[in-house]
Enzyme design. Sequence first.
Site, mmCIF file in Angstrom:
data_model
loop_
_atom_site.group_PDB
_atom_site.id
_atom_site.type_symbol
_atom_site.label_atom_id
_atom_site.label_comp_id
_atom_site.label_asym_id
_atom_site.label_seq_id
_atom_site.Cartn_x
_atom_site.Cartn_y
_atom_site.Cartn_z
ATOM 1 N N HIS A 158 0.837 -1.199 0.000
ATOM 2 C CA HIS A 158 0.000 0.000 0.000
ATOM 3 C C HIS A 158 0.879 1.260 0.000
ATOM 4 O O HIS A 158 0.735 2.139 -0.853
ATOM 5 C CB HIS A 158 -0.913 -0.017 1.240
ATOM 6 C CG HIS A 158 -1.774 1.195 1.375
ATOM 7 N ND1 HIS A 158 -3.105 1.205 1.009
ATOM 8 C CD2 HIS A 158 -1.499 2.455 1.811
ATOM 9 C CE1 HIS A 158 -3.605 2.417 1.219
ATOM 10 N NE2 HIS A 158 -2.650 3.188 1.713
ATOM 11 N N GLU A 159 1.779 1.321 0.966
ATOM 12 C CA GLU A 159 2.617 2.512 1.071
ATOM 13 C C GLU A 159 3.537 2.636 -0.146
ATOM 14 O O GLU A 159 3.849 3.739 -0.597
ATOM 15 C CB GLU A 159 3.422 2.505 2.370
ATOM 16 C CG GLU A 159 2.565 2.541 3.642
ATOM 17 C CD GLU A 159 1.531 3.665 3.664
ATOM 18 O OE1 GLU A 159 1.758 4.710 3.034
ATOM 19 O OE2 GLU A 159 0.470 3.480 4.303
ATOM 20 N N HIS A 194 1.720 4.395 -2.865
ATOM 21 C CA HIS A 194 1.815 5.857 -2.708
ATOM 22 C C HIS A 194 3.192 6.339 -3.178
ATOM 23 O O HIS A 194 3.311 7.380 -3.824
ATOM 24 C CB HIS A 194 1.667 6.246 -1.238
ATOM 25 C CG HIS A 194 0.264 6.219 -0.704
ATOM 26 N ND1 HIS A 194 -0.779 6.862 -1.310
ATOM 27 C CD2 HIS A 194 -0.255 5.644 0.417
ATOM 28 C CE1 HIS A 194 -1.889 6.691 -0.588
ATOM 29 N NE2 HIS A 194 -1.594 5.957 0.461
ATOM 30 N N HIS A 197 3.414 6.744 -6.770
ATOM 31 C CA HIS A 197 2.682 7.941 -7.189
ATOM 32 C C HIS A 197 3.613 9.163 -7.106
ATOM 33 O O HIS A 197 3.568 10.052 -7.954
ATOM 34 C CB HIS A 197 1.476 8.119 -6.256
ATOM 35 C CG HIS A 197 0.361 8.952 -6.812
ATOM 36 N ND1 HIS A 197 -0.709 9.344 -6.041
ATOM 37 C CD2 HIS A 197 0.139 9.469 -8.037
ATOM 38 C CE1 HIS A 197 -1.540 10.073 -6.778
ATOM 39 N NE2 HIS A 197 -1.052 10.163 -7.993
HETATM 40 ZN ZN LIG Z 1 -2.853 5.235 2.004
#
Ligand SMILES: [Zn+2]
Length: 690
Positions: free
Chosen positions: A474-475, A478, A481
Amino acid sequence: MSETAATTANPLLEPWQTPHQTPPFTEIAPEHFMPAFEQAFADHTAEVNAITHDPATPDFDNTVTALERSGRLLTKVSAVFYDLVSAHSNPAILEIDKEVSLRMARHWNPIMMNAVLFGRIALLHQNRANLGLTSEQMRLLERTYTRFHRSGAGLSEDAKKRMAEINERLAQLGTSFSHHLLGDEQDWFLELGEDDRAGLPDSFVAAARAAAEERGMAGKAIITLSRSFAETFLKSSARRDLREKVYKAFVARGDNGNANDNNEAIVEILALREESAKLLGYPTYAAYRLEDSMAKTPEAVRGLLERVWKPARARALADRDELQAMIAAEGGNFTLAPWDWRYYAEKLRQAKANFDDAAIKPYLALDHMIEAAFDCATRLFGITFSERKDIPVWHPDVRVWEVKGPDGRHKALFYGDYFARSSKRSGAWMTSLRDQQKLDGEVTPLIINVCNFARGAGGEPSLLSPDDARTLFHEFGHALHGMLSNVLFPSLSGTAVFTDFVELPSQLYEHWQERPEVLQKFARHYQTGEPLPEDLLQRFLAARKFNQGFATVEFVSSALVDLEFHTQSAEASRDVRAFEQAELKKIGMPAEVAMRHRPTQFGHIFTGDHYAAGYYSYMWSEVMDADAFGAFEEAGDIFDPATAKRLHDDIYSTGGSVDPEAAYVAFRGREPEPDALLRRRGLSDVPEAV
Ligand SMILES: [Zn+2]
């Protein structure tokens, strides 16, 4: 400040001679921050004054672009400071944080409410169709105008004065909220004697020993209130009395009636937010906050949450009955309590799916999962990773990798700070030390992931739970991104998107972590190197949908309470606990489940305004990520090059430079289909709610 510190050069104010101009952490001391902030505030104010009073007619370049160029020192110093506040603080840093948060509000208020400056921006905004702007320039102008307008730049002088006071007070309250929470987490630990370890996996005990060592209690074993510690303990400890102790301490953070109590802060924060929304002409804070989001209105948010709530609650209630039956079958003469849920759910899962977390953990060594996260990015986006040992870091545990693009050119540095320690706040997050932009030449990003995984003891590697492995992906989503960002303007870089869009790149990336193609390759036993056995893999995948009623109820109840805090009058929540209970009663919250974040520990919505009336964002993004991964499934290849290229071009590289809805439609060819979310959570076939 000592005399030597005052007379030696301040590394925050010098050009950085490190590789890729990274912050020279080893040279930076707490006493360097205040003078650097003072200089940064002064520089920025002078730059903004020059823009405001520029005698030339306002144009895009001398106003909007000039604002993008302003405040560089402030951005640079802030990034280093807030990294330390969150990931490696000490009493000196926290003391400075209190001062900085107030100074920051005092610095920004006159800028964001500057009528002359806003006049220039508003004039350009009014004539925007005739300025010959590129689409990214147009987006920046719209975002800049909206930001100033929503900060109160168009208000009367009296209203602005009050807004400024409110902002200052909110900044102080948010900072003390997070310090209180950290205080309650740091103060508490439970020592585990030899008799207190029934049911705990060896890897957990090893981590508990490492945690004790970290606190100067070598030879002992303790558990702390970090989420991965507390949840793993609740899942595996056979000692019902200790589970109760840990559970109660975990849900009481910030609500203990001590110096760290957050109840009063919440009451004041909600009242001030309501007042500021009304000054700006909105009926409620939620209406104000959501106008600038994909969801747009509180009604749209409530609609999504209620749609998910009903089947989730029904599933949780059915699961509860099954857990109670299990207790009875074992001869237990007690009613299922909140501290029993995870333990019996895990037992039930082992019985049903013949699977338990402890069996898979040896296959989820941290290093192997980092490798997996990198490999998926290489296969999707062509970027490569190589570890660098010459980059200064804020703690010896931090690792740094250089990221290169498909063309072999330097693209980013990625910092991974994975282990829990008492100087770190709880949770997991991505942040940056520098954002990508190319306004005046290419600036490459410095991106950080911080987690709170338990360290392996005595030289053993850290073994992740399936939830931890998911968090890592998940991290890292990010982080991608931030690292793949390819925009011109700094304020549109990477994760500078709507809050209810920002979880799309992160949650979407989780999908790869639970794919057999990925697990078969990277989930290898940490001692033998054996790949994850096929039957364990299949049972692991089947178990993913287990207990989703509970997880969804935990989440949606938190999101609904957040929404109610910010749609009802602040008067209604003057007794925070009573309000919480009344709202949970209204939605029929199962008594055996707690909110994922009770109000006094709900840092998302109270340490700042980023997720205020915005906790639903994870689910809003989930509607998109569940639907988006379908594009790869439909292509028949989870690394399908054409789909991956669209994903890169439309989602991961565009930052805030395009409208998020348009970005999604460009990638998928249509709007997201909401039922994908219920299917992913295994809630699409739940009979009508009880
Ligand atoms: Zn998040």
